[in-house]
Write a protein that holds these residues in place. Structure first.
Motif, mmCIF file in Angstrom:
data_model
loop_
_atom_site.group_PDB
_atom_site.id
_atom_site.type_symbol
_atom_site.label_atom_id
_atom_site.label_comp_id
_atom_site.label_asym_id
_atom_site.label_seq_id
_atom_site.Cartn_x
_atom_site.Cartn_y
_atom_site.Cartn_z
ATOM 1 N N PRO A 19 0.838 -1.209 0.000
ATOM 2 C CA PRO A 19 0.000 0.000 0.000
ATOM 3 C C PRO A 19 0.865 1.249 0.000
ATOM 4 C CG PRO A 19 -0.733 -1.559 1.680
ATOM 5 C CD PRO A 19 0.584 -2.065 1.168
ATOM 6 N N ILE A 20 0.320 2.365 -0.474
ATOM 7 C CA ILE A 20 1.084 3.604 -0.590
ATOM 8 C C ILE A 20 1.627 4.042 0.764
ATOM 9 C CG2 ILE A 20 -1.008 5.020 -0.353
ATOM 10 C CD1 ILE A 20 2.063 5.861 -2.509
ATOM 11 N N GLU A 277 -28.675 3.908 13.660
ATOM 12 C CA GLU A 277 -28.004 4.593 12.553
ATOM 13 C C GLU A 277 -26.765 5.338 13.035
ATOM 14 O OE1 GLU A 277 -28.568 4.716 9.226
ATOM 15 O OE2 GLU A 277 -30.015 3.099 9.526
ATOM 16 N N LEU A 278 -26.843 5.914 14.229
ATOM 17 C CA LEU A 278 -25.691 6.612 14.797
ATOM 18 C C LEU A 278 -24.516 5.659 14.971
ATOM 19 C CD1 LEU A 278 -24.321 9.048 16.147
ATOM 20 C CD2 LEU A 278 -25.445 8.378 18.293
ATOM 21 N N LEU A 279 -24.790 4.478 15.503
ATOM 22 C CA LEU A 279 -23.727 3.474 15.666
ATOM 23 C C LEU A 279 -23.169 3.049 14.311
ATOM 24 C CD1 LEU A 279 -25.232 1.193 18.488
ATOM 25 C CD2 LEU A 279 -23.442 2.940 18.706
ATOM 26 N N LYS A 280 -24.053 2.916 13.329
ATOM 27 C CA LYS A 280 -23.615 2.493 11.998
ATOM 28 C C LYS A 280 -22.724 3.549 11.355
ATOM 29 C CE LYS A 280 -25.439 0.532 7.707
ATOM 30 N NZ LYS A 280 -26.663 0.162 6.945
ATOM 31 N N VAL A 281 -23.124 4.823 11.477
ATOM 32 C CA VAL A 281 -22.316 5.913 10.918
ATOM 33 C C VAL A 281 -20.951 5.971 11.597
ATOM 34 C CG1 VAL A 281 -22.115 8.422 10.735
ATOM 35 C CG2 VAL A 281 -24.277 7.311 10.181
ATOM 36 N N THR A 282 -20.945 5.818 12.911
ATOM 37 C CA THR A 282 -19.679 5.843 13.650
ATOM 38 C C THR A 282 -18.769 4.698 13.222
ATOM 39 O OG1 THR A 282 -20.856 6.799 15.544
ATOM 40 C CG2 THR A 282 -18.662 5.918 15.949
ATOM 41 N N ALA A 283 -19.352 3.518 13.054
ATOM 42 C CA ALA A 283 -18.566 2.355 12.628
ATOM 43 C C ALA A 283 -18.009 2.541 11.219
ATOM 44 C CB ALA A 283 -19.435 1.097 12.686
ATOM 45 N N GLU A 284 -18.772 3.213 10.349
ATOM 46 C CA GLU A 284 -18.300 3.452 8.982
ATOM 47 C C GLU A 284 -17.233 4.538 8.938
ATOM 48 O OE1 GLU A 284 -21.873 4.439 6.949
ATOM 49 O OE2 GLU A 284 -22.531 2.356 6.693
ATOM 50 N N THR A 285 -17.318 5.488 9.850
ATOM 51 C CA THR A 285 -16.355 6.591 9.879
ATOM 52 C C THR A 285 -14.984 6.118 10.349
ATOM 53 O OG1 THR A 285 -18.112 8.194 10.323
ATOM 54 C CG2 THR A 285 -15.872 8.878 10.855
ATOM 55 N N GLY A 286 -14.966 5.202 11.303
ATOM 56 C CA GLY A 286 -13.710 4.742 11.894
ATOM 57 C C GLY A 286 -12.678 4.261 10.889
ATOM 58 N N PRO A 287 -13.012 3.296 10.009
ATOM 59 C CA PRO A 287 -12.011 2.815 9.047
ATOM 60 C C PRO A 287 -11.531 3.895 8.086
ATOM 61 C CG PRO A 287 -13.844 1.265 9.220
ATOM 62 C CD PRO A 287 -14.239 2.494 9.973
ATOM 63 N N ARG A 288 -12.422 4.799 7.682
ATOM 64 C CA ARG A 288 -12.011 5.861 6.755
ATOM 65 C C ARG A 288 -11.009 6.795 7.421
ATOM 66 N NH1 ARG A 288 -17.373 8.647 5.136
ATOM 67 N NH2 ARG A 288 -16.009 9.846 3.751
ATOM 68 N N GLY A 290 -9.128 6.012 10.018
ATOM 69 C CA GLY A 290 -7.922 5.225 10.255
ATOM 70 C C GLY A 290 -7.035 5.164 9.027
ATOM 71 N N MET A 291 -7.655 5.007 7.845
ATOM 72 C CA MET A 291 -6.882 4.960 6.605
ATOM 73 C C MET A 291 -6.137 6.274 6.381
ATOM 74 S SD MET A 291 -8.293 4.626 2.698
ATOM 75 C CE MET A 291 -9.026 6.268 2.821
ATOM 76 N N ILE A 292 -6.840 7.407 6.589
ATOM 77 C CA ILE A 292 -6.204 8.712 6.378
ATOM 78 C C ILE A 292 -5.075 8.934 7.380
ATOM 79 C CG2 ILE A 292 -6.586 11.207 6.580
ATOM 80 C CD1 ILE A 292 -9.237 10.859 5.233
ATOM 81 N N PHE A 343 -2.285 8.393 -10.456
ATOM 82 C CA PHE A 343 -1.769 7.273 -9.667
ATOM 83 C C PHE A 343 -1.936 7.445 -8.151
ATOM 84 C CE2 PHE A 343 0.817 7.894 -13.515
ATOM 85 C CZ PHE A 343 0.527 6.713 -14.175
ATOM 86 N N LEU A 344 -2.135 8.674 -7.669
ATOM 87 C CA LEU A 344 -2.236 8.895 -6.229
ATOM 88 C C LEU A 344 -3.553 9.577 -5.897
ATOM 89 C CD1 LEU A 344 1.286 10.178 -5.076
ATOM 90 C CD2 LEU A 344 0.306 7.913 -4.743
ATOM 91 N N GLU A 345 -4.099 9.252 -4.718
ATOM 92 C CA GLU A 345 -5.277 9.954 -4.226
ATOM 93 C C GLU A 345 -4.868 11.311 -3.642
ATOM 94 O OE1 GLU A 345 -7.245 7.465 -1.439
ATOM 95 O OE2 GLU A 345 -7.507 5.803 -2.841
ATOM 96 N N GLY A 346 -5.869 12.099 -3.270
ATOM 97 C CA GLY A 346 -5.619 13.455 -2.818
ATOM 98 C C GLY A 346 -4.784 13.558 -1.557
ATOM 99 N N VAL A 347 -5.050 12.692 -0.581
ATOM 100 C CA VAL A 347 -4.342 12.788 0.702
ATOM 101 C C VAL A 347 -2.844 12.553 0.530
ATOM 102 C CG1 VAL A 347 -4.076 11.740 2.985
ATOM 103 C CG2 VAL A 347 -6.363 12.268 2.117
ATOM 104 N N PRO A 348 -2.400 11.442 -0.081
ATOM 105 C CA PRO A 348 -0.945 11.291 -0.261
ATOM 106 C C PRO A 348 -0.341 12.341 -1.181
ATOM 107 C CG PRO A 348 -2.140 9.497 -1.335
ATOM 108 C CD PRO A 348 -3.119 10.231 -0.493
ATOM 109 N N THR A 349 -1.102 12.835 -2.149
ATOM 110 C CA THR A 349 -0.578 13.896 -3.023
ATOM 111 C C THR A 349 -0.238 15.132 -2.207
ATOM 112 O OG1 THR A 349 -1.852 13.114 -4.930
ATOM 113 C CG2 THR A 349 -1.098 15.391 -4.987
ATOM 114 N N ILE A 350 -1.156 15.543 -1.347
ATOM 115 C CA ILE A 350 -0.910 16.707 -0.491
ATOM 116 C C ILE A 350 0.274 16.452 0.434
ATOM 117 C CG2 ILE A 350 -1.824 17.952 1.518
ATOM 118 C CD1 ILE A 350 -2.999 19.081 -0.927
ATOM 119 N N LEU A 351 0.299 15.292 1.063
ATOM 120 C CA LEU A 351 1.306 15.020 2.085
ATOM 121 C C LEU A 351 2.704 14.819 1.501
ATOM 122 C CD1 LEU A 351 -0.793 12.620 4.345
ATOM 123 C CD2 LEU A 351 -0.187 14.991 4.816
#
Length: 439
Positions: A19-20, A277-288, A290-292, A343-351
């Motif tokens: 992974p990048i 739904e609140l728990l579901k949104v929180t669970a979906e937000t966590g991995p995103r 974490g990736m960033i 080839f790169l997404e926005g976050v690694p491009t900026i960083l």
């Protein structure tokens, strides 16, 4: 030799499928172990210290606010309000798509989140109204990219963090270019609709417009709250009490409060958000998030290593020795970032590229705030170009169309992005006017 080792290690890890984030941190670690420009213990400390910053806390809160808006009924109200404004025009629903993306962008800070939230609601409506697949999905994938230009913006937060540029100034700088981009997309929506043969809707009555506006006030209040909170009110005196103006809270605090307000509105005003739904949104937000953060920690380690071995300073000196004009430099930067966007997404491009390019830009007298907007518009272009354009994948999942078909659908809309990039690049006051008012 050390720079060559760093580059070879980075691309070697990419080639074997790493992974990048691993390629960034791993190449820095390998080069450090071989040449020891920094102590091994410092590498570990720096990796963890990269995430120990108050500014970065804004990212999870803005992501959470976007998810709560989608599930709490805020997006539906924004769609209804936008449609009451332009729904009666030819391409009314297409223009509604663009306007809704502008409204949602003013809260979410994320382009993929904007495409997902608005697309899940408007793509079926566009199809039902008779718009072609190409028009519907092209409008959504491209308009969603406004999410990282109009403040708040995750890439601008990261740029400010890495380059130590004022984040409130960066947010102000994105407003006029973002509105210009939105205006060009509205024109594109109108122009492309001529071939669609869509029937014109009846204009909403004043009563319907007032009702749609009243219903959307809680949703619209969020971006207003963020702007007022970050930049404050002008100086005023009331009942003998004097307020000297200035910020009320930081961008990070604004992100946290916007998430709380989005939850409050969804639970108690629109009453569409449930605890499940609140728990579901929180669970979906966590991995995103974490990736960033994982990419951020490794990219900052990579940037720290480059700084220690003198690469940014050498690049700035190289640009000065080449004696190029700022215009030529910015043209070269645009070409570079367009290629990188494949080839790169926005976050690694900026960083990765901010620490390298900003010193060179400053050596030519280019304002780092102006340069940030140029980078972000380039990233917007990368979001809708294969093979890693993430907006294409989000739009593909919504529509069921292949990614290549989604890309072809965005091509007419991409002209608006390119025009915006050219104007932003060669007309600095567009980005610098609002920040200049606060100085």
């Amino acid at each position: 030799m050390i720079v060559l080792t760093l580059v070879l290690a980075f691309f070697g890890l990419i080639v074997i499928g790493a992974p990048i984030a691993v390629a960034l941190g791993g190449s820095a670690l390998i080069s450090s172990m071989l040449f020891s420009p920094i102590a091994d213990g410092i590498v570990g400390q720096k990796f963890f210290a990269n995430l120990n910053h108050f500014t970065l806390m804004a990212i999870p809160f803005f992501f959470l606010a976007a998810g709560l808006m989608e599930r709490g009924g805020l997006v539906q109200r924004l769609v209804a309000f936008a449609q009451s404004l332009v729904g009666h025009l030819r391409a009314g629903l297409g223009m509604t798509t663009v306007l809704t993306c502008i409204f949602f962008a003013a809260i979410s800070g994320s382009s993929p989140a904007t495409v997902a939230a608005v697309g899940n609601i408007l793509y079926p409506s566009l199809k039902k109204e008779g718009y072609s697949d190409n028009y519907a999905i092209g409008a959504l994938a491209t308009s969603g990219s406004i999410g990282i230009l109009i403040p708040p913006s995750i890439p601008l937060i990261l740029y400010g963090f890495v380059t130590e540029t004022s984040i409130p100034a960066l947010f102000l700088a994105g407003i006029i270019p973002g509105l210009l981009y939105g205006a060009l997309l509205l024109f594109t929506a109108r122009f492309l609709a001529v071939k669609e043969g869509i029937q014109v809707r009846e204009k909403a009555s004043r009563k319907e417009m007032r009702s749609a506006f009243a219903s959307s006030i809680p949703a619209l209040s969020l971006p207003a709250f963020i702007v007022i909170g970050i930049y404050g009110f002008p100086e005023f005196s009331l009942f003998g009490m004097y307020y000297d103006g200035g910020a009320i809270f930081t961008p990070t605090e604004a992100a946290a409060i916007s998430a709380v307000l989005a939850m409050f509105i969804g639970f108690f005003i629109y009453r569409e958000l449930t605890f499940r739904e609140l728990l579901k949104v929180t669970a979906e937000t966590g991995p995103r998030v974490g990736m960033i953060f994982w990419i951020t920690a490794n990219a900052l380690l990579f940037g720290f290593f480059l700084t220690k071995i003198g690469v940014p300073a050498a690049m700035a000196q190289f640009v000065l020795d080449m004696n190029v004009s700022p215009i030529v430099f910015l043209l070269c930067v645009n070409v570079l970032l367009v290629i990188v966007g494949f080839f790169l997404e926005g976050v690694p491009t900026i960083l990765i590229f901010s620490p390298l390019l900003v010193p060179a830009a400053e050596s030519l007298g280019i304002d780092p705030v102006h340069f940030a907007i140029i980078m972000v518009v380039n990233i917007e272009l990368g979001l809708i170009t294969p093979p890693v354009g993430i907006n294409l994948f989000v739009a593909s999942s919504i529509s069921g169309l292949p990614v290549l078909s989604v890309f072809k659908a965005t091509l007419p809309w991409m002209i608006a992005t390119i025009i915006t990039l050219m104007i932003v690049t060669f007309f600095p006051p567009l980005s610098l006017y609002l920040p200049g008012l606060t100085q």
